[in-house]
Structure formats: structure tokens, C-alpha cells
Scaffold this motif. Structure first.
Motif, PDB file in Angstrom:
ATOM      1  N   LYS A 319       0.826  -1.212   0.000  1.00  0.00           N
ATOM      2  CA  LYS A 319       0.000   0.000   0.000  1.00  0.00           C
ATOM      3  C   LYS A 319       0.858   1.259   0.000  1.00  0.00           C
ATOM      4  O   LYS A 319       0.463   2.286  -0.550  1.00  0.00           O
ATOM      5  CB  LYS A 319      -0.951  -0.004   1.196  1.00  0.00           C
ATOM      6  CG  LYS A 319      -1.892  -1.213   1.243  1.00  0.00           C
ATOM      7  CD  LYS A 319      -2.486  -1.525  -0.122  1.00  0.00           C
ATOM      8  CE  LYS A 319      -3.203  -2.870  -0.151  1.00  0.00           C
ATOM      9  NZ  LYS A 319      -2.314  -4.022  -0.307  1.00  0.00           N
ATOM     10  N   ALA A 320       2.048   1.190   0.608  1.00  0.00           N
ATOM     11  CA  ALA A 320       2.965   2.319   0.528  1.00  0.00           C
ATOM     12  C   ALA A 320       3.438   2.519  -0.912  1.00  0.00           C
ATOM     13  O   ALA A 320       3.527   3.662  -1.396  1.00  0.00           O
ATOM     14  CB  ALA A 320       4.158   2.082   1.454  1.00  0.00           C
ATOM     15  N   LEU A 321       3.751   1.434  -1.603  1.00  0.00           N
ATOM     16  CA  LEU A 321       4.175   1.530  -3.002  1.00  0.00           C
ATOM     17  C   LEU A 321       3.031   2.041  -3.871  1.00  0.00           C
ATOM     18  O   LEU A 321       3.228   2.901  -4.741  1.00  0.00           O
ATOM     19  CB  LEU A 321       4.637   0.156  -3.485  1.00  0.00           C
ATOM     20  CG  LEU A 321       5.170   0.110  -4.915  1.00  0.00           C
ATOM     21  CD1 LEU A 321       6.545   0.759  -4.972  1.00  0.00           C
ATOM     22  CD2 LEU A 321       5.223  -1.324  -5.429  1.00  0.00           C
ATOM     23  N   ILE A 322       1.818   1.518  -3.650  1.00  0.00           N
ATOM     24  CA  ILE A 322       0.655   1.957  -4.422  1.00  0.00           C
ATOM     25  C   ILE A 322       0.384   3.434  -4.174  1.00  0.00           C
ATOM     26  O   ILE A 322       0.026   4.181  -5.097  1.00  0.00           O
ATOM     27  CB  ILE A 322      -0.572   1.095  -4.058  1.00  0.00           C
ATOM     28  CG1 ILE A 322      -0.398  -0.333  -4.584  1.00  0.00           C
ATOM     29  CG2 ILE A 322      -1.861   1.707  -4.595  1.00  0.00           C
ATOM     30  CD1 ILE A 322      -1.420  -1.305  -4.063  1.00  0.00           C
ATOM     31  N   GLY A 323       0.575   3.900  -2.924  1.00  0.00           N
ATOM     32  CA  GLY A 323       0.373   5.305  -2.623  1.00  0.00           C
ATOM     33  C   GLY A 323       1.331   6.195  -3.377  1.00  0.00           C
ATOM     34  O   GLY A 323       0.946   7.252  -3.899  1.00  0.00           O
ATOM     35  N   ALA A 324       2.617   5.795  -3.457  1.00  0.00           N
ATOM     36  CA  ALA A 324       3.589   6.572  -4.212  1.00  0.00           C
ATOM     37  C   ALA A 324       3.244   6.584  -5.697  1.00  0.00           C
ATOM     38  O   ALA A 324       3.333   7.627  -6.363  1.00  0.00           O
ATOM     39  CB  ALA A 324       4.988   5.994  -3.995  1.00  0.00           C
ATOM     40  N   ALA A 325       2.839   5.426  -6.211  1.00  0.00           N
ATOM     41  CA  ALA A 325       2.472   5.351  -7.626  1.00  0.00           C
ATOM     42  C   ALA A 325       1.241   6.199  -7.926  1.00  0.00           C
ATOM     43  O   ALA A 325       1.134   6.816  -8.999  1.00  0.00           O
ATOM     44  CB  ALA A 325       2.220   3.893  -8.007  1.00  0.00           C
ATOM     45  N   ARG A 326       0.328   6.260  -6.993  1.00  0.00           N
ATOM     46  CA  ARG A 326      -0.874   7.068  -7.192  1.00  0.00           C
ATOM     47  C   ARG A 326      -0.527   8.562  -7.239  1.00  0.00           C
ATOM     48  O   ARG A 326      -1.113   9.316  -8.014  1.00  0.00           O
ATOM     49  CB  ARG A 326      -1.881   6.767  -6.087  1.00  0.00           C
ATOM     50  CG  ARG A 326      -3.216   7.432  -6.266  1.00  0.00           C
ATOM     51  CD  ARG A 326      -4.263   6.829  -5.348  1.00  0.00           C
ATOM     52  NE  ARG A 326      -4.535   5.444  -5.691  1.00  0.00           N
ATOM     53  CZ  ARG A 326      -5.465   4.692  -5.086  1.00  0.00           C
ATOM     54  NH1 ARG A 326      -6.191   5.199  -4.091  1.00  0.00           N
ATOM     55  NH2 ARG A 326      -5.653   3.434  -5.448  1.00  0.00           N
ATOM     56  N   LEU A 327       0.428   8.986  -6.409  1.00  0.00           N
ATOM     57  CA  LEU A 327       0.865  10.381  -6.456  1.00  0.00           C
ATOM     58  C   LEU A 327       1.479  10.716  -7.821  1.00  0.00           C
ATOM     59  O   LEU A 327       1.234  11.795  -8.370  1.00  0.00           O
ATOM     60  CB  LEU A 327       1.881  10.645  -5.344  1.00  0.00           C
ATOM     61  CG  LEU A 327       1.315  10.780  -3.927  1.00  0.00           C
ATOM     62  CD1 LEU A 327       2.450  10.930  -2.930  1.00  0.00           C
ATOM     63  CD2 LEU A 327       0.372  11.974  -3.842  1.00  0.00           C
TER      64      LEU A 327
END
Length: 755
Positions: A319-327
């Protein structure tokens, strides 16, 4: 301020009804009944008329033991003159009486013995009674099952679950016990989901002993003074014992097997612990916390890192990786909102450093220090069950009253030719990457493959996703998974559906030197190049090295520990929860099971609780998010559950419009004609948060009407739940009553003009 708008004429409202057993069945409106409803009503009236005529004509008075005994000689003369006609007429009459649930079956069975003898009488009555029973079963199903399921959906769901598991055994028991009227069994079973074929053969077999007794008694009809004399108390008791024998035998065999396994090992005179929990993932942490809170003495054994997959390689880092990708994706989308920025420049090493910082920030919640402070003894090392009561960890042996297995699962590595050890990524090794994969090939189109595939594509990797099934997220409905596929393709992910991986090859002609050979559904083969290969094809339970085989603890077809509904294994004091028990491999599912396993272990001698996971929410953290709780269309259809679908599109939600996030919809399955929720699928932003309200409603039996009557803040995504309930209400408005109200107000207006 205004509330969410619900316009019945807009395209975002669509109401459909699906009946698993009737094609083209539509929900009747308030003003007009459907053709199916009218035909059922007509059939019911005709059936009642036939039954009334039966009694009006005095047939019930004719079918008495005295009449049969008085006319026995006439019956035998008719049979001697026309054996085939009499036998055929008798067979047809018996079938008709059983199908219409008319009284007199016992008397006809006696007559069969007097007319045809034991062998022929048993054959005729056995088949006639079984066929008639099936007809009664089907009549009850066609006439009443749909309406009963509408009214008692929740209660019937549990009954049908039991029917699927042990329906044949229970029906056999009922058929053997003459205390239960057979016509009642026929009608009641018709309201369940038992298959007609199963009902027939079990009825044929279960009614055979009683048929033999009655036909044999009929051979001496003149000596029978009352029908009740055929079954003596001793004979009734014998039938009862014979009937309950399958149930007792099954439970007794399990009890004996457990006792046999337990007696192989001496039980210690005392115990060091009440519970030893093996595995400190999400399930093990919850189990140890609950046991300690209840003042039990607990040991928690972990051979690697506290927190398990969820903290170290699963939920938190992904979820941390997905959050960065979403930004990064938001930066690309900013110009559409009038914000001019340069395209995102991704520093992958910094992104991964942020992922590890997230793990470090959450880690204290799952640390040994915290759990020792809660009263749990944390033991580091690999656990081995040398007896059901003894857990060896290194040189130390822990004696315990109960063991809870919570060892989790690991990524499954397929047996793929050319797949070299260490030459691929899994969710365990992915987080060691120091460079952004140039071309990532993701094998598997489930939640993990879709989440990570989209995240790496947004961070700048070229991504190819290979899925063997016909669509992504195959457990979801086609209309739910399609928006995700379209979004992935729009963001540059190359998606291959119905494509089977054959082997990995090294090819110098390829830019990266390696490729995956695949075969499509049409038989065509392709060579897909990649720089990195991510395996996302499921998970396997961690059971190796625990000593389960020596203790006789069975594994299921998927490699998980076989447990009953209370999470107990064949060993009476060994329980399992979380990924190692299955079938749902989610953090919140493991926590839910951990409560049951712990309470049942500590207090099982008084009462044990079966796990109820019907309202377990699931969520795929892609964009759009895909969430579900309860049944979807394909599951409801497979189970034969009638349902109605209500849809609400986010393109009609004010908050989604102002945010520019109008992709997606809510789809609610309800009992036809009722607001009781069977399942909810959500596609779009905030799907997980929206699921919480629907999960709460389903858990506590609240229908859509209750959601409609709840005030929701404006403008929020939560309003979509209320708007969906409004869409359902609008499709079920009482048109006849509204018409009367319209005429009433028109009369009031005309009266006011005259005044």
C-alpha cells in the motif's frame, strides 16, 4: 446545500431481476402481476380445487381400513381378471395421491401387499411413492420457494448451507423415521436447494424399509385391525435408531479418530501454558492478544519477523508503493485540472526507502516488546509439534492445553519449465529491488497482480500482465472487472487474457535476453520479453516442518489445514486460523478467525462458535478500487439464489463530479421485491470506505430502507450508499397508491377553486 440526486429516468438507474431457475422471470410491479406469478396462482387454485373435490366426493371416507378389508375379495378378483390394468391403475393412483399430498398412502401400501404379494407390492409401491414424492417436491418448489426465499432469505441461507453439506444424510434419517409424515418432508424439502435427483434416490432408499413392513403386513390384511398396529413401539424404535445411525456413525467415527490420535501420546499432568500460538502474523497476533486479555497464559512462537506477511511483505509495503504510484499518476493528471507541472520524475530508490519507512513506522505495533508488555511470552524460533501437548522450539519444550496454528502462507511458485531459482520476483523478494524494472512481466491477474502491475506501470516500468482466466479478478462479475482492465490498458499495461504460460526461455535476440512463451485460448503462441518476472499466482499454506503428518492432522486439497466450522483440527486441542486454514487469505479474515479459534480453544468445553464469514468484505487496491461484500451475480447464480440488481453510477454523485473521479458504480443484489441486501460490489474511488456501511447493514440485518433513512453528510462519497438505496426505492414505488394520491390532490385543488 443539496442532497444527492436520484433521477429515475437517468441511465445510472437500472433494475434487473435474475431467477436462477426461470429464464426471463421479471419482478411483478405493484399494479400488474407477471405471467409467471399468474400461472403459479392459477396452478395453486387448481391444486386446491382437486384436493377439495377429493374430500367433497367422500374419497377419504372410502379409503379406510374397514372398506379395504370389506372389498379385498373384489380387488383380488379385478386383479386376477386384468392384472396389467389394475397394477398400472394402482401405480398411477398412488403416484397422484403422493404428488397431491392426499391421505391414504399407508392404506394403499397395505392393499398392495394384499393384491400383489411382497415382492411385486414392494416394487410397485417403492417406485410409485418415490415418483409421487418428487412430484410433490417439485410442485412445492415451483409454487412457494421463491416467495419463501424472499421473506426468509437469511434463515434459508443457513439451512441450504447445511443441505449442501449433509442434506442426503438428514433426508435419509427423516425417511427412516415413521414419526415424520412423509408428505410434510416432501413439501418442506421442496423449499430448500436440494437437487431433485438427490431427493429422489435418497427417498427411494430411505422409504424402502417402511414399505417392506407395510406391504408385508398387507399380505394378511384381514388380521390388521388398525393402521397403527403395523408399527409396534419396538419397530418404531428400530426405525429411529436406523435413521439416526448415519449421523451418529459419522460423528462417532470422528470422535473415535480424534480419541485414537490423542491416546497415542501421553497427556502431561500439568501444563506450562493455556495456549501456544505458532506464527506471529495478523492471525497469531490477534489470537495471542485475546488469550492474554482473558488472563490465559500464552506463548507466541515466531521463527522469522513479527507481523508476518502483512507488515513485512504484504499489506503495508504494497500500500505504501501503491500510494507513491498514485501520487505520480496525480501529477500526470494535474493539467486536466488547470495545474501545469512537469511530468513526474520517479526516484525509485527513494520510493523504496519510503516503503521501508512505512514498515518501520508500523512495526512497533507488532513488536515483541509490545506483546510482552501485554503479558504474552514471545518465543523466537521454529516450532515443532512433537505431541499434541508439546511444542518444541530449539531445545525448549512448551507444554500447553491448546495449540493455535497461525503460520500463514507464502507465494506459490508454479512448476514452469525454465524458471530458475532466484530468477523471478515474488511478494517476498520484490521489496529488495534497488532499481525500477525496465520491463516487468506479471504472471497472474488476481488482486496482487493487478495492484502491483498498475503500481509499477505508474512508476515508469513497462508492464505486461498475463492472465490465464478469461478476465482479470475472475471471482468478480464481468462488469466489475472490465473497468479495471480498461484502466490498465489506458495507462499502458499490456494485458493478455486467456493466456497460458508454457515456459521461460533465454533468447539473445530479445532486448533483456529472456522471454515467456505463452499460448492464447485460440492456440496461438507468443514470446513475451521481460527484464523482471513477478509471480502472482496465489499462495500456499506454511505447513512444512510443523510435524502435522505425524500427528494425523489432515491437509485439504489446497494444502491448508483441514478444520471444522469451529476451526478445530482432528486433534481435539489443535486449532488453525488465518492463511494456514483458509479459505480467505486476507488480514481481516485471519483476525476474524483468530477470535473464534481462541475463544473456542479456551472455552470449547462449554460452547464453541462456528465461523460466519458471509459478510466478509474484500478489496483490491487498484484504481479504480474493486470491493465486494456478500454475493455477486455469478455466485448467486451458481448457488441458485434469486436476486435483483440495483446500480448507481458515480457519474451522478456530486462529490465524484467535483473531484473528477466519476469512474465506477455501486451494484447491490437484493432479495427480489425486498430491500434485504444479499451482496454489494463497488468499483471506484473510496470503494473500501463505502463497503463498511454496507457490511454493517448486512451484518445487522438492515435493509436499503434503513440506509435511505440515514442522514449522510454532503458532499461525500458516502452519499453514494444512500443514493443507491434511493434508486432501489424509486424502482419499487407504489404506483397505484401514488396514482390515488394524484387524484386526491387534484380533487383538493378543484375544491379549493370552488371555495
Amino acid at each position: 446545500m443539496k442532497g444527492a440526486r436520484v433521477n429515475p429516468q437517468r441511465e445510472f438507474v437500472s433494475i434487473t431481476v435474475r431467477c436462477a431457475w426461470l429464464d426471463g422471470c421479471t419482478l411483478p410491479s405493484t399494479d400488474e402481476e407477471s405471467p409467471v406469478t399468474r400461472s403459479r396462482l392459477t396452478a395453486l387454485l387448481a391444486l386446491l380445487l382437486v384436493i377439495a373435490l377429493f374430500f367433497w366426493a367422500g374419497a377419504d371416507d372410502w379409503l379406510t381400513l374397514q372398506t379395504l378389508k370389506a372389498r379385498q375379495a373384489d380387488f383380488q378378483a379385478w386383479f386376477a381378471a386384468q392384472p396389467l390394468a389394475v397394477a398400472g391403475g394402482f401405480f398411477a393412483g398412488y403416484v397422484l395421491m403422493a404428488a397431491l399430498s392426499l391421505p391414504g398412502a399407508a392404506l394403499l401400501t397395505l392393499l398392495a401387499g394384499a393384491l400383489f404379494g411382497l415382492v411385486q407390492g414392494v416394487v410397485i409401491v417403492s417406485f410409485a411413492s418415490s415418483i409421487g414424492a418428487v412430484l410433490a417436491f417439485l410442485v412445492a418448489r415451483w409454487l412457494a420457494r421463491e416467495s419463501v426465499e424472499r421473506r426468509f432469505a437469511r434463515q434459508l441461507q443457513r439451512i441450504n448451507d447445511g443441505i449442501r453439506r449433509e442434506g442426503a444424510v438428514y433426508l435419509f434419517t427423516l425417511r427412516l423415521v415413521p414419526l415424520f409424515p412423509f408428505f410434510v418432508i416432501n413439501l418442506v424439502m421442496g423449499l430448500t436447494r436440494m437437487r431433485a435427483g438427490t431427493f429422489y434416490w435418497v427417498s427411494q432408499l430411505g422409504m424402502l424399509p417402511g414399505t417392506v413392513v407395510y406391504v408385508n403386513a398387507g399380505r394378511a390384511l384381514g388380521e390388521v385391525d388398525a393402521v397403527g398396529d403395523v408399527l409396534s413401539p419396538t419397530l418404531v424404535a428400530s426405525f429411529v435408531l436406523l435413521g439416526v445411525f448415519p449421523l451418529l456413525a459419522r460423528r462417532g467415527a470422528t470422535w473415535l479418530e480424534r480419541r485414537r490420535l490423542t491416546r497415542r501420546y501421553p497427556r502431561p499432568k500439568g501444563f506450562d501454558y493455556d495456549v501456544v500460538v505458532i506464527g506471529a502474523g495478523s492471525a497469531g497476533l490477534v489470537a495471542s492478544y485475546i488469550a492474554s486479555a482473558l488472563q490465559a497464559r500464552v506463548a507466541l512462537v515466531e521463527r522469522e519477523r513479527m507481523g508476518g506477511d502483512c507488515l513485512n511483505t504484504g499489506c503495508v509495503p504494497s500500500k505504501a508503493l501503491i500510494g507513491a504510484a498514485r501520487l505520480a499518476q496525480r501529477v500526470r493528471e494535474a493539467p486536466a485540472r488547470g495545474i501545469e507541472v512537469e511530468g513526474p520524475r520517479v526516484d525509485f530508490a527513494a520510493v523504496m526507502a519510503g516503503v521501508h519507512r512505512a514498515i518501520e513506522a508500523v512495526a512497533p505495533h507488532d513488536s515483541p516488546e509490545r506483546y510482552r508488555g501485554l503479558g504474552v511470552e514471545v518465543v523466537e524460533g521454529a516450532a515443532y509439534l512433537q505431541t499434541p501437548w508439546e511444542v518444541r522450539v530449539g531445545e525448549r519444550v512448551l507444554t500447553t492445553r491448546h495449540v493455535i496454528l497461525a503460520t500463514g502462507a507464502r507465494p506459490r511458485v508454479p512448476d514452469l519449465p525454465g524458471l530458475e531459482a532466484g530468477a523471478y520476483l515474488t511478494t517476498e523478494t520484490l521489496w529488495r529491488l534497488e532499481r525500477l524494472p525496465e520491463h516487468l512481466l506479471v504472471l497472474g491477474g488476481g488482486p496482487v497482480g493487478c495492484e502491483l502491475g498498475q503500481a509499477f506501470a505508474r512508476l515508469g516500468s513497462r508492464v505486461t500482465l498475463v492472465q490465464r482466466a478469461a478476465r482479470l479478478l475472475p471471482r468478480e462479475d464481468a462488469d466489475v472487472s472490465e473497468p479495471l482492465r480498461a484502466r490498465l490498458v489506458a495507462e499502458g499495461v499490456e494485458v493478455h487474457l486467456q493466456t497460458r504460460a508454457l515456459r521461460v526461455e533465454r533468447d539473445a535476440a530479445m532486448p533483456s535476453g529472456r522471454c515467456l512463451v505463452v499460448e492464447s485460448g485460440e492456440g496461438a503462441r507468443q514470446r513475451l520479453p521481460f527484464s523482471d518476472l513477478l509471480l502472482a499466482v496465489g499462495r500456499e499454506a506454511n505447513v512444512a516442518g510443523l510435524g502435522l503428518e505425524a500427528l494425523g492432522i489432515e491437509l485439504g486439497p489446497r494444502g491448508t489445514v483441514t478444520v471444522d466450522a469451529t476451526l478445530r483440527s482432528l486433534q481435539v486441542n489443535i486449532w488453525a486460523c488465518g492463511d494456514v486454514a483458509g479459505p480467505h487469505q486476507f488480514t481481516h479474515a485471519g483476525a476474524h478467525q483468530a477470535w473464534h479459534a481462541t475463544i473456542n480453544a479456551l472455552f470449547g468445553e462449554f460452547r464453541r462458535f462456528a465461523v460466519d464469514d458471509r459478510n466478509l468484505p474484500t478489496l483490491t487496491f487498484t484504481e479504480p478500487e474493486v470491493g465486494r461484500v456478500g454475493l455477486n451475480e455469478q455466485e448467486a447464480t451458481a448457488r441458485g439464489v434469486a436476486f435483483e440488481v440495483t446500480r448507481y453510477a458515480f457519474s451522478e454523485l456530486d462529490r465524484a463530479i467535483v473531484d473528477g473521479r466519476t469512474e465506477g458504480f455501486i451494484k447491490v443484489l437484493t432479495v427480489p421485491g425486498k430491500d434485504r441486501i444479499l451482496g454489494v460490489s463497488v468499483v471506484g474511488d473510496a470503494a473500501g470506505e463505502l463497503l463498511a456501511e454496507f457490511t454493517l447493514a448486512m451484518t445487522h440485518g438492515l435493509g436499503l430502507g434503513k440506509l435511505l433513512g440515514t442522514i449522510h453528510a454532503y458532499p461525500t462519497y458516502a452519499e453514494a450508499a444512500k443514493a443507491t438505496a434511493g434508486a432501489w426505492r424509486n424502482a419499487h414505488k407504489p404506483d397505484r397508491l401514488l396514482g390515488l394520491l394524484g387524484r386526491y390532490f387534484a380533487w383538493r385543488r378543484r375544491g379549493a377553486a370552488r371555495d
